[in-house]
Scaffold this motif. Structure first.
Motif, PDB file in Angstrom:
ATOM      1  N   ILE A 140      -4.500  -1.474  -7.945  1.00  0.00           N
ATOM      2  CA  ILE A 140      -5.657  -0.629  -7.652  1.00  0.00           C
ATOM      3  C   ILE A 140      -5.200   0.800  -7.405  1.00  0.00           C
ATOM      4  CG2 ILE A 140      -7.606  -0.229  -6.110  1.00  0.00           C
ATOM      5  CD1 ILE A 140      -7.779  -3.197  -5.653  1.00  0.00           C
ATOM      6  N   ASP A 141      -5.645   1.703  -8.259  1.00  0.00           N
ATOM      7  CA  ASP A 141      -5.307   3.123  -8.148  1.00  0.00           C
ATOM      8  C   ASP A 141      -6.459   3.876  -7.484  1.00  0.00           C
ATOM      9  OD1 ASP A 141      -3.733   5.337  -8.423  1.00  0.00           O
ATOM     10  OD2 ASP A 141      -3.984   5.544 -10.589  1.00  0.00           O
ATOM     11  N   TYR A 197      -7.617   3.744  -4.272  1.00  0.00           N
ATOM     12  CA  TYR A 197      -8.491   2.808  -3.551  1.00  0.00           C
ATOM     13  C   TYR A 197      -9.529   3.531  -2.686  1.00  0.00           C
ATOM     14  CZ  TYR A 197      -7.123   3.555   1.288  1.00  0.00           C
ATOM     15  OH  TYR A 197      -6.974   4.099   2.538  1.00  0.00           O
ATOM     16  N   ASP A 198      -9.223   4.752  -2.251  1.00  0.00           N
ATOM     17  CA  ASP A 198     -10.070   5.460  -1.298  1.00  0.00           C
ATOM     18  C   ASP A 198     -11.052   6.440  -1.938  1.00  0.00           C
ATOM     19  OD1 ASP A 198      -7.994   7.009  -2.186  1.00  0.00           O
ATOM     20  OD2 ASP A 198      -7.347   7.719  -0.221  1.00  0.00           O
ATOM     21  N   TYR A 219     -12.098  -6.278  -0.976  1.00  0.00           N
ATOM     22  CA  TYR A 219     -10.679  -6.453  -0.692  1.00  0.00           C
ATOM     23  C   TYR A 219     -10.383  -7.713   0.115  1.00  0.00           C
ATOM     24  CZ  TYR A 219     -10.101  -1.590  -2.227  1.00  0.00           C
ATOM     25  OH  TYR A 219     -10.088  -0.430  -2.953  1.00  0.00           O
ATOM     26  N   GLN A 259      -7.764   2.898   6.207  1.00  0.00           N
ATOM     27  CA  GLN A 259      -6.990   1.712   5.860  1.00  0.00           C
ATOM     28  C   GLN A 259      -7.318   0.526   6.759  1.00  0.00           C
ATOM     29  OE1 GLN A 259      -2.761   2.243   6.020  1.00  0.00           O
ATOM     30  NE2 GLN A 259      -2.323   0.144   5.434  1.00  0.00           N
ATOM     31  N   LEU A 303     -16.336  -2.168  -0.076  1.00  0.00           N
ATOM     32  CA  LEU A 303     -14.907  -2.281  -0.387  1.00  0.00           C
ATOM     33  C   LEU A 303     -14.219  -3.280   0.537  1.00  0.00           C
ATOM     34  CD1 LEU A 303     -13.888   1.435  -1.057  1.00  0.00           C
ATOM     35  CD2 LEU A 303     -14.099  -0.405  -2.728  1.00  0.00           C
ATOM     36  N   LEU A 331      -1.780  -1.244  -4.023  1.00  0.00           N
ATOM     37  CA  LEU A 331      -2.873  -0.291  -3.888  1.00  0.00           C
ATOM     38  C   LEU A 331      -2.305   1.089  -3.605  1.00  0.00           C
ATOM     39  CD1 LEU A 331      -3.669  -3.009  -1.827  1.00  0.00           C
ATOM     40  CD2 LEU A 331      -5.901  -2.037  -2.350  1.00  0.00           C
ATOM     41  N   GLY A 369      -3.427   5.359  -2.805  1.00  0.00           N
ATOM     42  CA  GLY A 369      -4.502   6.245  -2.377  1.00  0.00           C
ATOM     43  C   GLY A 369      -3.948   7.544  -1.849  1.00  0.00           C
ATOM     44  N   PHE A 409       0.848  -1.184   0.000  1.00  0.00           N
ATOM     45  CA  PHE A 409       0.000   0.000   0.000  1.00  0.00           C
ATOM     46  C   PHE A 409       0.887   1.239   0.000  1.00  0.00           C
ATOM     47  CE2 PHE A 409      -1.826   3.464   2.555  1.00  0.00           C
ATOM     48  CZ  PHE A 409      -2.894   3.809   1.741  1.00  0.00           C
TER      49      PHE A 409
END
Length: 275
Positions: free
Chosen positions: A145-146, A148-149, A183, A206, A179, A198, A200, A38
């Motif tokens: 994953i771009d 994620y938030d 995940y 998180q 989500l 990932l 964010g 992450f």
């Protein structure tokens, strides 16, 4: 010198002769030393380009890495199945938008591998997809994953309510739960995953979002990867040395004055963007 202003696609930068600051030695370290990562960075800080570079690497695009550091490090260019998910686009304040997005992503991959879906839960569908990809190809999947938030940031502190299992909850809570379930596939499908990354803007969610699987390796403050996104001062002064000199001469400044002014503008821009 061609500057890749607004360009976030690695193959376009490499194929069309734009300047690229070589980060591929760090990418090789990530790919060979861990599995789930992450990274938190501000907006417009190179996260999407990093994801694109990782995608090209795991797709075995050796031609794009000619002359870069990784060319001397990687000896076995495998072509992995790469699932690239970008939550950066779209407006997640629409109550059905996250469900529609996840369904479209999973449906496209299920169609590609001719998987007949009978599941309604996104997490279980994702697990099944990863398992089938591994079974059909003999290779573990890579998931990138771009932003994620983004589905959470869009609805944070908004009093939007949705019906859920006979009760009413906020859209933020609904998106968070959705989500979290999605995940959780990373734990259930661990044997079918080669690499997960990932990105964010924030880390505020998180723990709750990622609690369904083993915590990813958070490299946001890892000194080894400080320069993974963006441009360091040393990189600026070496790669753009002639351009900085020309800029200074055009504005009646020496190199030291030019660098100092560039730093003030850069720091002020990112400070204001993050406020």
């Amino acid at each position: 010198m061609k500057y890749p202003i607004g360009i976030q696609t690695f193959d376009k930068i490499r194929n069309e002769g734009y300047v690229y600051i070589d980060k591929t030695d760090m990418i090789y370290s990530l790919a060979t030393e861990g599995q789930i990562y992450f990274l938190s960075r501000p907006r417009q800080f190179g996260k999407s380009l990093l994801i694109s570079t990782l995608e090209s690497y795991f797709l075995g695009r050796e031609d794009l890495f000619h002359g870069l550091a990784i060319e001397k490090l990687e000896k076995d260019w495998k072509k992995y199945p790469v699932i690239h998910i970008d939550f950066g686009a779209g407006n997640f304040t629409k109550e059905t938008f996250l469900d529609e997005t996840l369904n479209a992503i999973l449906s496209a991959w299920e169609e590609k591998y001719q998987i007949k879906n009978t599941l309604t839960d996104f997490g279980l569908r994702f697990v099944n997809l990863l398992n089938e990809i591994h079974r059909q190809t003999g290779l573990r999947a890579v998931v990138l994953i771009d932003e994620y938030d983004k589905p959470l940031l869009d609805v944070m502190d908004l009093d939007y309510k949705v019906a859920f299992q006979g009760t009413e909850i906020t859209l933020e809570e609904y998106n968070r739960n959705t989500l979290k379930g999605f995940y959780s596939a990373f734990k259930a499908a661990d044997a079918d995953l080669q690499f997960v990354f990932l990105t964010g803007v924030t880390k505020f969610s998180q723990v709750s979002v990622f609690s369904g699987f083993n915590q990813p390796d958070d490299i946001s403050y890892d000194g080894r990867y400080d320069a993974l996104c963006g441009i360091t001062k040393d990189e600026l002064l070496s790669v753009f040395k002639e351009s900085i000199k020309e800029l200074g001469e055009a504005n009646g400044m020496n190199e030291e004055e030019t660098v100092a002014k560039l730093k003030r503008k850069y720091d002020g821009y990112h400070f204001s963007k993050d406020m």
